[in-house]
Design an enzyme around this catalytic site. Structure first.
Site, mmCIF file in Angstrom:
data_model
loop_
_atom_site.group_PDB
_atom_site.id
_atom_site.type_symbol
_atom_site.label_atom_id
_atom_site.label_comp_id
_atom_site.label_asym_id
_atom_site.label_seq_id
_atom_site.Cartn_x
_atom_site.Cartn_y
_atom_site.Cartn_z
ATOM 1 N N GLU A 125 0.844 -1.193 0.000
ATOM 2 C CA GLU A 125 0.000 0.000 0.000
ATOM 3 C C GLU A 125 0.880 1.244 0.000
ATOM 4 O O GLU A 125 1.761 1.377 0.869
ATOM 5 C CB GLU A 125 -0.890 0.044 1.245
ATOM 6 C CG GLU A 125 -2.024 -0.950 1.269
ATOM 7 C CD GLU A 125 -2.975 -0.701 2.425
ATOM 8 O OE1 GLU A 125 -4.169 -0.969 2.265
ATOM 9 O OE2 GLU A 125 -2.528 -0.224 3.492
ATOM 10 N N CYS A 126 0.661 2.137 -0.928
ATOM 11 C CA CYS A 126 1.328 3.431 -0.978
ATOM 12 C C CYS A 126 2.847 3.249 -0.900
ATOM 13 O O CYS A 126 3.467 2.791 -1.845
ATOM 14 C CB CYS A 126 0.784 4.352 0.120
ATOM 15 S SG CYS A 126 1.143 6.100 -0.164
ATOM 16 N N GLY A 127 3.477 3.574 0.226
ATOM 17 C CA GLY A 127 4.919 3.395 0.345
ATOM 18 C C GLY A 127 5.337 1.956 0.117
ATOM 19 O O GLY A 127 6.382 1.680 -0.487
#
Length: 436
Positions: free
Chosen positions: A327-329
């Site tokens: 997720e994201c990072g």
């Protein structure tokens, strides 16, 4: 019976978090059992709440969650003496289009729970106008009750007197006024507050905030303004399935943005969470059946992540046979490369072709509704997932097959579709809940 209150303000940056932490610690110091919640998709404040109260805090979100899920989450406050819900942004700030049970505004939660609102008002650069703002918030929406205000960053006794008189004329109670006090300001970072676990002195900071607020705010009057509340434990919880039975979860300073309610839902469903630290060059547990890399600040640790061969090779070996999701990072780390703010390119895990850059900063912020075009851990094809995206990276390349069709809160299709390749999947948004 618990006493429920919402802490809100006309805008961000006014002092909601500081006041929430201070009230929570001050009442805890008096022997009261305090439970906090965070309205909206903020994954940092709940850790500060836990530090102040000694109890886990979770997010409640009217755009992403239905009423049953929200009631399920807040029912943990049934044994508390005081329950505080900290708002996000301004009291009525949400998105234009209604979500599952509201627009994501703090006012939705206040109305749903029947809790009065304590407003934090910063009258810097104004006097009587502060009363006009408070009165406007009081009268804007039926069903949302303002208990009173706490003034923050008051310039002088004369300034305080002017504002107090105007508020009194408007029929609005003033619980206290805080002069400027830089020592209790919480440090900032480009995504908001620095995380609680990064601050060795967080306990002392909260204690100082509690002492300062107790000196300037009538704690008894604030408590008397709260609504009596006896929640009934909700039968229906969150519609969140664990991604596997044994979940290898990246967890350290680079991978820390995960909603507490997600982990609780996974555990409640019988899943076992096996933390590991990429920053310590650890690989996911070989006995796990799925690996999950949450968001965080990988751009601050990109050189170390790139240099940790054991983590990267272990992650690749894991992905040969089992699902890995970021997720994201975490999604960025699953990609081919990440360019940091200084323009230095760092090789990442290479499980996906994604390349991102923080040298070319662009803010991505908002709710996301994704319809999966392929399965991801815990969710089937066609599932409608609600989440939130907040980062400053720029996509340089996203060559893999899209994971989902992703819309923002207005219904517009966005380019951040997520990716899939083999057993690897990733999204820029942080998952909050799946539509029932």
């Amino acid at each position: 019976m618990a006493a429920g209150l919402v802490i809100s303000a006309p805008a961000s940056g006014v002092g909601k978090t500081t006041l929430t932490l201070a009230l929570a610690r001050a009442w805890r110091n008096r022997g009261l059992n305090v439970q906090c919640f965070k309205s909206g998709p903020d994954y940092i404040d709940p850790a500060f709440h836990a530090a102040a109260t000694g109890r886990a805090s979770v997010n409640v979100d009217s755009w992403a969650m239905d009423g049953a899920a929200i009631m399920h989450l807040v029912s943990r406050g049934v044994d508390a003496d005081v329950v505080l819900a900290e708002g996000s942004m301004g009291l009525f700030d949400g998105v234009a289009a209604r979500g599952v049970s509201g627009t994501g505004a703090t006012a939705d939660i206040a109305q749903m729970l029947g809790w009065p609102v304590v407003l934090v008002i910063d009258p810097s650069g104004q006097a009587q106008t502060a009363a006009a703002i408070a009165a406007g918030l009081r009268d804007y929406r039926a069903g949302v009750r303002i208990a009173g205000v706490v003034l923050n960053r008051v310039a002088s006794p004369r300034h305080e007197d002017l504002v107090r008189r105007a508020l009194s004329d408007a029929g609005i109670a003033v619980f206290g006024a805080l002069p400027r006090h830089a020592e209790i300001s919480l440090p900032k970072r480009h995504l908001g507050l620095v995380q609680a676990e990064e601050q060795a002195e967080i306990g002392k900071l909260i204690d100082e905030a509690a002492r300062f607020v107790a000196e300037h705010v009538d704690l008894d009057a604030v408590l008397r303004s709260a609504a009596g509340w006896s929640p009934q434990p909700a039968a229906n919880g969150l519609n969140v399935a664990p991604p596997g039975q044994r979940i290898a979860l990246a967890r350290d300073a680079a991978f820390s943005f995960v909603y507490p309610h997600m982990l609780e839902a996974w555990r409640a469903a019988g899943a076992e969470i096996l933390p590991f630290s990429p920053l310590a060059d650890e690989a996911p547990d070989a006995s796990a059946d799925v690996c999950w890399l949450p968001g965080g600040y990988p751009e601050l640790h990109a050189g170390k992540i790139a240099a940790h061969a054991r983590f990267r090779s272990g992650l690749r070996a894991f992905a040969d046979t089992r699902p890995v999701h970021g997720e994201c990072g975490g999604y960025m780390v699953l990609g081919a490369a990440l360019t940091d703010a200084d323009g230095v390119r760092h090789e990442m895990a290479g499980l996906l072709g994604l390349e991102t850059s923080f040298a070319k900063r662009r803010m991505h912020l908002g709710y996301r509704l994704a319809e999966l075009a392929a399965p991801m851990p815990g969710h089937r094809v066609g599932a409608r997932l609600r989440g939130h995206e907040f980062h400053y990276s720029t996509i340089l390349a996203q060559p893999d097959t899209p994971l989902a069709v992703v819309h923002d809160a207005t219904g517009a299709v966005i380019a951040e579709t997520g990716s899939r390749r083999g057993h690897a999947t990733g999204t820029f948004f942080h998952l909050i809940a799946e539509d029932r």
